[in-house]
Design an enzyme around this catalytic site. Structure first.
Site, PDB file in Angstrom:
ATOM      1  N   ASP A   1       0.866  -1.166   0.000  1.00 12.64           N
ATOM      2  CA  ASP A   1       0.000   0.000   0.000  1.00 12.64           C
ATOM      3  C   ASP A   1       0.913   1.229   0.000  1.00 12.64           C
ATOM      4  O   ASP A   1       2.120   1.130   0.245  1.00 12.64           O
ATOM      5  CB  ASP A   1      -0.960   0.002   1.192  1.00 12.64           C
ATOM      6  CG  ASP A   1      -2.160   0.922   0.950  1.00 12.64           C
ATOM      7  OD1 ASP A   1      -2.092   1.762   0.022  1.00 12.64           O
ATOM      8  OD2 ASP A   1      -3.161   0.813   1.681  1.00 12.64           O
TER       9      ASP A   1
HETATM   10  C1  BGC Z   1      -5.038   3.323   0.042  1.00 11.07           C
HETATM   11  C2  BGC Z   1      -5.075   2.330  -1.103  1.00 11.07           C
HETATM   12  C3  BGC Z   1      -4.963   3.077  -2.405  1.00 11.07           C
HETATM   13  C4  BGC Z   1      -3.689   3.897  -2.392  1.00 11.07           C
HETATM   14  C5  BGC Z   1      -3.467   4.676  -3.665  1.00 11.07           C
HETATM   15  C6  BGC Z   1      -3.860   4.272  -0.044  1.00 11.07           C
HETATM   16  O1  BGC Z   1      -3.995   5.296   0.875  1.00 11.07           O
HETATM   17  O2  BGC Z   1      -5.026   2.629   1.265  1.00 11.07           O
HETATM   18  O3  BGC Z   1      -6.267   1.591  -1.065  1.00 11.07           O
HETATM   19  O4  BGC Z   1      -5.010   2.191  -3.488  1.00 11.07           O
HETATM   20  O5  BGC Z   1      -3.767   4.826  -1.324  1.00 11.07           O
HETATM   21  O6  BGC Z   1      -4.343   5.731  -3.786  1.00 11.07           O
END
Ligand code: BGC
Length: 686
Positions: free
Chosen positions: A246
């Site tokens: 993530d």
């Molecule tokens: C989230 C993810 C997301 C990523 C990119 C993170 O803060 O937890 O689910 O895909 O950001 O935007």
């Protein structure tokens, strides 16, 4: 109208149904290995982290490797574009309709293709453990079987368009409060039976191309650096696609290079050349680890044609009619009618619409929020306005009613208050309140005091406290976040053009404390804040309720929820008859007849729960293992055949790290919710 849309859409869907699935084959692996053998150390290091805007992989032109564009879902294609905005995840789960999930996946796959996006960062499948989790709206509720089925179909929809789906967040990211720090602690059986199944099915049956790890530590180790999680579980299920972190969830170079992770996102926080090279050159980390990371990335890219074909398909419109239809189909099956004193459907009359979400399209926030195509958003007010001549629809903006407003409310045949959360109050990185945001209970009270025909529509990702107004209003609809077609769909339900057919994908407790997970959700966190000698840096959330999440806990602890899992009202009524268990090669099939005994055509969702009678280990009293949803014309009957596989009778045996089935007697409970069981059948596993 709905029938027309479905016909056009299903024709298109039929043409997609024959698309080749994109799966990683041996020849993709061989080709990837050959490319890896020609990569320099610097090139390998470049490939294992995100680049540019944080939503691209690195290009290596010398080897014909393009930079691959990715975008968030799950409600549409986000990041540097406008796109069709679909209902949120909890809405798809509430539809209890695999075709709806596949249709939305299809739509998103096409929208991505039209924009040159080849990795979609969806679906999100973390289990709903508490209504407070700020991201429940993106996910599919409390039940692992429902979650798995919705995710599987959504993934298949996306991936048949040569777009990789990324199932997230692996694992135990069930709260957003302090999500980087709160260590989730759960036992292995609970993980396997409740929190892993959607990931596992996506790997084993959906050939999902990518998995995103979560922010939180899982049993003491941050997910992106957790070799037990990634290698001993995910890879052991046969996953050979890309494991990505993530965004900003990595901490150590050594952890990243040895956990089984392939891609650090959104950039090289821990995998800069000067960090990685010394570890390789000094033999601390074998170069083979780096090779394997590149191998996984490249074999997935190759399988999806990313080294050979253009990323963008110019023939697909960015604002596609098919996608809009899929958004509507999902939006109209998602809302759950919680209560109705008979006021709904409203066949005609004067309607006053008010509330913070009445003249806007409400979204959950964070990375799940996206920018809808200008002009396509239909607000609840606009949807009702478009119903036509039989209705006189007025919108009242003010919440402090003047005497003129008061009069309009009093004279209306119905008052519709659209309340709930929005992108500022329900979003990632935060947990939300159980109560509706400030002033909304008061607004509902004021409206219902003036007019008893008040209907409350709630935008949220899960349960909210409805006790302040439940008994004073005519009807309550859980509308989730309905996407660009949500306003039209709500109007069609309110007017009776379509009977509501959504079902609760979680147990609606009616009070925060009744939820068995409630006392472990935050309490532990607070306690550890005060004193943790062992790991002072991490507060913990210990999943002491274990397997007994949601309805499993209601039964186990004898708690009566306000509305059970699987519940939702219809404008029609149904009678169940017959009910036989027909043996099949891999288990059995439950065959029954459902008759629409009411006055309108409507969809019914049949749910099948398996109840072991003499289990050799502690098990939930019953668990959802099958469901199906069908349109039944008034006065007509339809046959349902719901398969149960051998696996559906199993539990996870920790000692042998495998699934086991007890021979013996089971009840198969067939009903229209987890509590409303219409038929009970006997079945013996020999
Ligand atoms: C989230 C993810 C997301 C990523 C990119 C993170 O803060 O937890 O689910 O895909 O950001 O935007």
């Amino acid at each position: 109208m709905r029938k027309l849309i479905l016909t056009a859409a299903s024709l298109l869907l039929a043409s997609f149904a024959f698309a080749q699935p994109y799966i990683i084959t041996q020849s993709d692996k061989d080709r990837a290995a050959e490319i890896v053998s020609r990569m320099t150390l610097d090139e390998k290091i470049a490939l294992i982290s995100g680049k540019d805007d944080g939503f691209h992989t690195a290009a290596i032109p010398r080897l014909g490797i393009p930079s691959v564009r990715m975008a968030d879902g799950p409600q549409g294609v986000r990041n540097n574009t406008y796109s069709t905005y679909y209902p949120c995840g909890i809405g798809l789960a509430a539809s209890f309709d695999r075709d709806v999930a596949k249709g939305v996946g299809n739509g998103i796959g096409l929208d991505a293709t039209a924009r040159g996006v080849r990795i979609m960062l969806c679906p999100g499948v973390n289990i709903y453990r508490s209504p407070l989790c700020g991201r429940n709206f993106e996910y599919y509720g409390e039940d692992p079987f429902l979650t798995s089925e919705i995710a599987l179909n959504y993934i298949q929809g996306i991936q048949q368009h040569r777009v990789m789906a990324t199932i997230k967040h692996f694992a135990l990211n069930n709260q957003e409060y302090q999500r980087h720090r709160v260590g989730s602690v759960a036992d292995e059986r609970t993980l396997n039976e409740i929190y892993f199944p959607a990931f596992r099915k996506a790997v084993e049956q959906g050939d999902v191309a990518a998995v995103m790890t979560s922010y939180n530590p899982v049993n003491e180790v941050h997910a992106a650096e957790n070799a037990w999680l990634i290698k001993d579980n995910l890879r052991a299920w046969g996953f050979d696609g890309i494991v990505m972190s993530d965004w900003k969830s990595t901490y150590t170079t050594l952890g990243v290079l040895t956990s089984g992770l392939d891609l650090e996102m959104p950039e090289n926080f821990t995998t800069k050349v000067e960090m990685v090279k010394p570890l390789i050159e000094n033999g601390v980390v074998p170069e083979a680890n780096l090779d394997l990371m590149c191998q996984h990335i490249l074999q997935a890219f190759i399988a999806f044609g990313l080294l050979d074909l253009p990323a963008k398909d110019e023939s697909i419109p960015e604002d596609y009619e098919y996608s809009r239809n899929m958004a509507y189909n999902a939006a109209v099956e998602a809302p759950v009618l919680l209560t109705n004193n008979g006021l709904l459907p409203l066949k005609k009359g004067r309607i006053v619409v008010l509330g913070p979400n009445a003249n806007t399209v409400a979204y959950g926030g964070g990375s799940g929020r996206m920018d809808p195509i200008p002009g396509r958003n239909i607000t609840p007010y606009a949807g009702l306005k478009a119903l036509g001549k039989k209705y006189d629809v007025q919108f009242i903006e003010s919440v402090d009613f003047t005497s003129a407003e008061k009069k309009a409310i009093q004279k209306a045949d119905a008052v519709i208050v659209v309340a709930g959360f929005n992108y500022k109050t329900e979003l990632e990185n935060h947990d939300r309140t159980y109560r509706l945001p400030d002033g909304q209970n008061e607004l509902i009270a004021a409206a219902s005091a003036l007019n008893k025909n008040t209907v409350v529509i709630i935008n949220s990702g899960g349960e909210v406290d409805i006790t302040p107004f439940k008994d004073n209003v005519a009807a309550i609809i859980m509308a989730w976040y309905g996407g660009q077609e949500g306003g039209r769909a709500l109007a069609d339900i309110i007017s009776g053009k379509v009977s509501p057919s959504g079902r609760l994908p979680f147990t609606f407790w009616g009070s925060e404390d009744k939820n068995p997970a409630a006392k472990y959700y935050h309490a532990d966190t607070a306690a550890i804040h005060r004193s943790s000698k062992s790991r002072p840096e991490y507060p913990h959330s210990t999943y002491k309720e274990g397997l007994f999440v949601g309805y499993r806990g209601a039964e186990k602890f004898g708690v009566e929820p306000m509305f059970p899992f699987g519940y939702g009202l219809s404008y029609s009524s149904f009678a169940y008859s017959g009910g036989t268990v027909v043996p099949t090669a891999d288990g059995c099939e439950i065959v029954l007849t459902v008759s629409n005994t009411g006055k309108v055509d409507a969809m019914e969702t049949v749910q099948v729960y398996v109840a072991p009678q003499n289990p050799s280990v502690i098990r939930p009293a019953y668990e959802l293992k099958g469901f199906d949803k069908k349109m039944i014309a008034k006065g007509k009957s339809v046959e349902f055949c719901i398969p149960l596989s051998y696996q559906d009778f199993s539990y996870y045996d920790v000692a042998s790290r495998s699934w086991k089935v007890d021979a013996g007697d089971y009840k198969i409970l067939v009903g229209s919710s987890s509590s409303d069981i219409k038929i009970s059948l006997d079945y013996t596993v020999r």
